[in-house]
Design an enzyme around this catalytic site. Sequence first.
Site, PDB file in Angstrom:
ATOM      1  N   ASP A  80       0.824  -1.209   0.000  1.00  0.00           N
ATOM      2  CA  ASP A  80       0.000   0.000   0.000  1.00  0.00           C
ATOM      3  C   ASP A  80       0.858   1.260   0.000  1.00  0.00           C
ATOM      4  OD1 ASP A  80       0.783  -0.838   2.622  1.00  0.00           O
ATOM      5  OD2 ASP A  80      -0.615   0.595   3.486  1.00  0.00           O
ATOM      6  N   GLU A 142      -0.037  -1.465   5.637  1.00  0.00           N
ATOM      7  CA  GLU A 142       1.030  -1.089   6.579  1.00  0.00           C
ATOM      8  C   GLU A 142       0.897   0.364   6.998  1.00  0.00           C
ATOM      9  OE1 GLU A 142       4.918   0.535   7.886  1.00  0.00           O
ATOM     10  OE2 GLU A 142       3.779   1.118   6.130  1.00  0.00           O
TER      11      GLU A 142
HETATM   12 ZN   LIG Z   1       6.786   2.058   4.115  1.00  0.00          ZN
END
Ligand SMILES: [Zn+2]
Length: 381
Positions: A80, A142
């Site tokens: 992401d 994340e």
């Molecule tokens: Zn990163």
Amino acid sequence: MKLPSYEQQLSALVATPSVSSAHPDLDTSNRPVLDILATWFQDLGFSVVYLPVPGEPDKANLLATLGQGDSGLVLSGHTDTVPFNAERWQQDPFKLTTRDERWYGLGATDMKGFFPVITEAVKGIKAEQLKQPIMVLATADEETSMSGARALAEIGQPKGRYAIIGEPTNLQPIRAHKGIMMESVRIQGLAGHSSNPKLGKNAMEAMHEVLAELLLFRKQMEAKYENASFAIKTPTLNLGYIHGGDNPNRICGHCELHFDLRPLPGMSLEDLRAEISQRLQPISEKFNTPLTFESLFPGVPAFEQPQNSALVQAAHELTGQTPESVAFATEAPFLQGLGMETLVMGPGSIDQAHQPNEYIAMSQIDPAVAVLKGLIKKFCM
Ligand SMILES: [Zn+2]
């Protein structure tokens, strides 16, 4: 099939949006990025599985494995990116642009650029050559909740001995970071006319004691905990947001505080929360105002991989750079929690991450490929 060039691969990944955001209207599935990676790694002889992220059907982790065994090397990256502010970009964030020996694009350095480094490093390796497997892990979310890494921790995957997380560190081995907690305190008082304090319960006055207690707690933590491997050697606690009341002539009926706490390795998030809760309870009783202490997100534990571990030593030798600590949190504590020696090390600079006109310098790529090849040789062959 012939694998596309590094530039073509990075271009394809950048062109495929995978923004993760707590705002549902900005949030994008990461599955199209996983589908691209799955194709490449299958072509390279890896077996590929999608691992679900509970409660998030649009998100998944991907694990690609070449070879067999339970002591392999995991090369991990998040798929992401953060959201972007298009007006502040000089070009389309989703169109890889070459300028000044750099590749510009959303996620170029943080951290889509790591995956083509992996494909380059593993190209031509056959499963028969491996004593232990090479595993490539591509995670979800994340940048927001780390729900991808949390899901992996839940199911105990992947099973390996060593893990490299290729976050942008200019190939500096990073063996420690602090944790992050973001917590809230809400005090429910009772509003009333200011002329008679007995008509209400002042939430702001109760919060005043909460603030004093938290600052005392901070002072005590600073005296008790220190880790010389960090630029800021003690845990920190920041009071970041407060809101309460509405009028000078009204008893404050409600007050809310948000603070962040950055623990050192060895400080457990659960223990810290239990201690804070215990310290605040008497204030709630004294003022007879209900007090709610809650986490704004589940938190990320602190991380430290000992200097003398095999992976840290190998990275030190291969890069010539001394392992250090950083001020940002990563998925490392979750992978380390699976029993793997874990290190954060990858191409690109964190200075360009989360910025308009994000780029990765071309000069970062070849050294990163060489380091990964060195680690594969040492730990898998
Ligand atoms: Zn990163």
